[in-house]
Design a protein around this motif. Structure first.
Motif, PDB file in Angstrom:
ATOM      1  N   CYS A 181     -49.661 -13.665 -13.339  1.00 14.81           N
ATOM      2  CA  CYS A 181     -50.236 -15.022 -13.333  1.00 14.81           C
ATOM      3  C   CYS A 181     -50.659 -15.459 -11.931  1.00 14.81           C
ATOM      4  CB  CYS A 181     -49.234 -16.024 -13.889  1.00 14.81           C
ATOM      5  SG  CYS A 181     -48.891 -15.770 -15.632  1.00 14.81           S
ATOM      6  N   GLU A 230     -55.806 -16.947 -12.679  1.00 14.54           N
ATOM      7  CA  GLU A 230     -55.424 -17.884 -13.737  1.00 14.54           C
ATOM      8  C   GLU A 230     -55.402 -17.154 -15.082  1.00 14.54           C
ATOM      9  OE1 GLU A 230     -54.277 -20.865 -13.552  1.00 14.54           O
ATOM     10  OE2 GLU A 230     -54.691 -21.192 -11.443  1.00 14.54           O
ATOM     11  N   ARG A 231     -54.376 -17.431 -15.868  1.00 15.47           N
ATOM     12  CA  ARG A 231     -54.251 -16.817 -17.199  1.00 15.47           C
ATOM     13  C   ARG A 231     -54.051 -17.901 -18.244  1.00 15.47           C
ATOM     14  NH1 ARG A 231     -55.345 -11.375 -16.136  1.00 15.47           N
ATOM     15  NH2 ARG A 231     -54.279 -10.806 -14.229  1.00 15.47           N
ATOM     16  N   HIS A 237     -52.277 -18.961 -22.014  1.00 13.92           N
ATOM     17  CA  HIS A 237     -51.023 -18.665 -22.702  1.00 13.92           C
ATOM     18  C   HIS A 237     -51.158 -17.453 -23.623  1.00 13.92           C
ATOM     19  CE1 HIS A 237     -50.207 -22.508 -21.054  1.00 13.92           C
ATOM     20  NE2 HIS A 237     -49.218 -22.851 -21.857  1.00 13.92           N
ATOM     21  N   VAL A 258     -51.019 -14.121 -21.730  1.00 16.51           N
ATOM     22  CA  VAL A 258     -49.682 -13.807 -21.230  1.00 16.51           C
ATOM     23  C   VAL A 258     -48.782 -13.366 -22.388  1.00 16.51           C
ATOM     24  CG1 VAL A 258     -47.613 -14.774 -20.132  1.00 16.51           C
ATOM     25  CG2 VAL A 258     -49.883 -15.319 -19.237  1.00 16.51           C
ATOM     26  N   LEU A 310     -48.187 -20.824 -15.010  1.00 13.25           N
ATOM     27  CA  LEU A 310     -49.037 -20.908 -16.187  1.00 13.25           C
ATOM     28  C   LEU A 310     -49.349 -22.381 -16.433  1.00 13.25           C
ATOM     29  CD1 LEU A 310     -50.049 -18.769 -18.123  1.00 13.25           C
ATOM     30  CD2 LEU A 310     -48.019 -19.090 -19.508  1.00 13.25           C
ATOM     31  N   GLU A 320     -52.328 -24.483 -18.657  1.00  9.79           N
ATOM     32  CA  GLU A 320     -53.497 -24.391 -19.538  1.00  9.79           C
ATOM     33  C   GLU A 320     -54.713 -25.159 -18.992  1.00  9.79           C
ATOM     34  OE1 GLU A 320     -53.568 -24.410 -24.194  1.00  9.79           O
ATOM     35  OE2 GLU A 320     -53.869 -26.470 -23.513  1.00  9.79           O
TER      36      GLU A 320
END
Length: 157
Positions: free
Chosen positions: A20, A24-25, A27, A30, A57, A59
């Motif tokens: 992460c 940027e990831r 949800h 991941v 994390l 969103e």
């Protein structure tokens, strides 16, 4: 017995923190990665909560970065951006917030440049065919149809 593909919760958590921190990831991404690592559902939930609490994390932050990048680099319109964010199961609230990243003036200017560039590339003498080719290109990129047709009316006589 081969143990190289099993992780403790702590090891998996460290791995996901790095995952992460790199970029940027969302949800969904991941969660998929943790399933790939063969983590059990309880461990996945524990790690997800940790990543959210530690702000690895987020969103809304992901959605904002995604919209900024895809708009600036790939020149996607709002329809395509929304579709891609929905595919990543991003909330309506976060999508709305992410669209604040796009300045209206930049948005219209980008569409203008994209339309003119595509019109110059399409070698078609038939006006209707040319319009269709340019429209298909812009619509595929996610630009709203009423904006696309306005541009075509303006530039292809």
């Amino acid at each position: 017995m081969n143990l190289q593909n099993t992780y403790t919760v702590d090891e998996a958590q460290k791995k996901m923190e790095n995952f992460c921190a790199y970029q940027e990831r969302c949800h969904k991404e991941v969660r998929a990665k943790l399933k790939e690592m063969k983590m059990i559902p309880q461990a996945i939930d524990t790690i997800m909560v940790h990543l959210i609490e530690q702000n690895y994390l987020n969103e809304e932050r992901f959605a904002r970065a995604f919209v900024r990048g895809k708009f600036r680099i790939k020149k996607w319109g709002k329809n395509r951006l929304k579709q891609e964010l929905n595919r990543r199961e991003i909330s309506v609230y976060s999508i709305k917030k992410a669209f604040e990243e796009i300045d209206d003036e930049d948005y219209y200017k980008t569409l203008d440049q994209l339309a003119l560039k595509r019109i110059a590339q399409v070698k078609e003498s038939n006006t209707y065919k040319k319009r269709k080719k340019v429209a298909d290109y812009l619509l595929y990129r996610g630009w709203e149809s009423h904006l696309v047709y306005d541009k075509l009316q303006k530039y292809i006589k």
